[in-house]
Design an enzyme around this catalytic site. Structure first.
Site, mmCIF file in Angstrom:
data_model
loop_
_atom_site.group_PDB
_atom_site.id
_atom_site.type_symbol
_atom_site.label_atom_id
_atom_site.label_comp_id
_atom_site.label_asym_id
_atom_site.label_seq_id
_atom_site.Cartn_x
_atom_site.Cartn_y
_atom_site.Cartn_z
ATOM 1 N N SER A 51 33.264 5.574 34.126
ATOM 2 C CA SER A 51 32.951 6.378 35.289
ATOM 3 C C SER A 51 34.180 6.742 36.127
ATOM 4 O O SER A 51 34.097 7.579 37.028
ATOM 5 C CB SER A 51 31.948 5.627 36.171
ATOM 6 O OG SER A 51 32.535 4.444 36.710
ATOM 7 N N SER A 54 34.408 1.310 32.596
ATOM 8 C CA SER A 54 34.659 2.493 33.420
ATOM 9 C C SER A 54 36.112 2.745 33.760
ATOM 10 O O SER A 54 36.460 3.842 34.201
ATOM 11 C CB SER A 54 33.838 2.423 34.710
ATOM 12 O OG SER A 54 32.477 2.646 34.445
ATOM 13 N N LYS A 59 39.232 6.114 43.845
ATOM 14 C CA LYS A 59 37.914 6.459 43.308
ATOM 15 C C LYS A 59 36.894 6.562 44.434
ATOM 16 O O LYS A 59 36.942 5.811 45.410
ATOM 17 C CB LYS A 59 37.489 5.398 42.283
ATOM 18 C CG LYS A 59 36.221 5.739 41.509
ATOM 19 C CD LYS A 59 35.927 4.692 40.459
ATOM 20 C CE LYS A 59 34.637 4.988 39.709
ATOM 21 N NZ LYS A 59 34.349 3.977 38.662
#
Length: 462
Positions: A155, A179, A80
């Site tokens: 996210s 997330s 990420k």
């Protein structure tokens, strides 16, 4: 041979051991798949093929010599964008931050590198991970492999898409309000948020955010988590924890475990027509030997307190940016940070006290039950687009309003996982959530494996 791109990490390692596949072959297939899906789904903000190829070649030599570093040696893993990888530029999805190569790995990335994992790409996320869908001014809109018109959630949306679409068996995520779990639920994969502090690394919101793996199988997630939570001197609290073997825990199953099943988690609501996964998961756990009881924890809605804490964290995160940089942030993040900057220290402290009170309630509840089973997300994936926050501003004013089952366990620091649970009437993924007491990720993984066996994870259409 099965499609390389949809092999599990465990299967890849077995193929390496048998010399029927090599890390170089797998990386080539990974890069080809990632490049093919990128124009349609926009899961990646950076490809880094040359260091990845060098890592794959080194791994190939170790497997040939019979000296792999771990079962993850040579396995491609996507990272990420808010997690540092030495030499890779990252901006946490934000135009407000400069792209500078990281000087060193984040602690969990360092552990994965020591295990031989191959880092081939960085995944998309919303601006500074501020919301539960994935679009940002820097990288645009990320889309769901089940239907590109829909959001994959956020996210950690890019990581979820990378795994679900067959780019790599594992990706990393972070979770400050759901997330990891929200995009896992929306894309039909497995994602586990460990106990806050279990994985080393101190973020800007260390009291609510946790780093964890996203994968297509529970066993792969367990393997990755076992590596990611190895200690690092930069985080003295995590360094004091024992190093678990989550993979070894999985075969123990759920026989004799006490499972509380709650459709409300004490305060939330899911439409009755979307509760079928909860019933199916309850049956599967009961049939596997668990004692299952429908009961709600004595929880209350601390949305206001959670919001105060989160907004203060974002306010602090951007407070040092000059005005010209602030203007580059996602408009919704600007408003969130503005509210956080206006919050008083007394209000923030009162919110923390409310969190502590609720945490004590869950600790007592999970002294009576080994696991809590709840819905994960009460709605289906919805339309993707720029500057999206919520599918329905009247019914759900903010993203916090359609994610009540996830952020409550960030507020209380408890471990929780999103487990795929079939498809809904529209053919979109559904999920349930498993929660356990602090640092009992082993119980979650054991129960998750039972659900996985009863309801195999779906694969998106091509």
């Amino acid at each position: 041979m099965p499609d390389i791109n949809f092999l599990s990490a465990a299967d890849i390692a077995e193929q390496y051991r048998r010399r029927t596949l090599s890390p170089v072959d797998v990386l080539a297939a990974t890069l080809a798949r990632a490049e093919a899906i990128q124009p349609k789904l926009n899961a990646f903000c950076l490809f880094d093929p040359e260091p990845a190829r060098a890592a794959a070649q080194a791994s190939e030599q170790r497997w040939a010599a019979g000296t792999p570093l771990s079962p993850l040696d040579g396995v491609p893993i996507a990272i990420k964008d808010n997690q540092a990888v030495a030499g890779q530029p990252g901006a946490s999805g934000s135009l407000a931050l400069d792209l500078f190569p990281a000087a060193s790995d984040a602690p969990h990335v360092a552990r994965l590198r020591e295990a031989g994992a191959v880092f081939y790409a960085r995944t998309t996320m919303p601006d500074l991970a501020w919301k539960a869908v994935t679009d940002s001014p820097r990288t645009g809109v990320t889309r769901n492999p089940w239907s590109p018109a829909l959001t994959p959630g956020g996210s950690s949306g890019g990581s979820a898409v990378a795994v679900a679409a067959g780019c790599s068996p594992i990706a990393t995520g972070s979770d400050g309000g759901g997330s990891i779990r929200i995009p896992a639920a929306f894309t039909g994969i497995y994602g586990i948020k460990p106990t806050t502090g279990r994985v080393p690394g101190i973020s800007e919101a260390p009291d609510i955010s946790a780093t964890g793996p996203m994968a297509r199988t529970v066993a792969d997630a367990a393997l990755a988590l076992s590596v990611m939570c190895r200690p690092d001197r930069s985080d003295p609290i995590a360094s004091a924890l024992t190093i678990p073997d989550f993979v070894a825990a999985i075969p123990h199953g759920v026989k004799g475990l006490r499972v509380a099943v709650s459709a409300t988690c004490g305060f939330a609501r899911t439409a009755p027509e979307r509760l079928a996964p909860l019933a199916a998961a309850s049956r599967a756990l009961q049939e596997a030997g668990a004692t299952v009881e429908e009961t709600d924890p004595p929880a209350w809605n601390i949305r206001s307190a959670y919001l105060t804490v989160v907004e203060a964290a974002f306010g602090g995160a951007v407070a040092g940016l000059p005005g010209a940089r602030l203007a580059l942030l996602d408009p919704g993040l600007i408003e969130t940070a503005r509210r956080g900057m206006m919050s008083s220290a007394a209000a923030t402290r009162a919110a923390e006290i409310d969190r502590i009170r609720l945490m004590r309630v869950f600790i007592a509840f999970l002294n009576e039950y080994d696991l809590l089973l709840t819905p994960c997300v009460p709605i289906a994936p919805f339309q993707a687009g720029a500057n999206v926050n919520t599918p329905d501003a009247e019914a759900y004013p903010e993203w916090y309003d359609w994610t009540p089952y996830t952020w409550v366990f960030n507020a209380t620091k408890l471990p929780a996982a999103s487990c795929p649970c079939g498809l809904d009437a529209a053919g979109l993924p559904q999920a349930v959530q498993l929660v356990a007491a602090h640092f009992r990720e082993d119980l979650i993984l054991r129960a998750s494996a039972v659900l996985e066996a009863a309801m195999p994870y779906p694969r998106p259409p091509e």
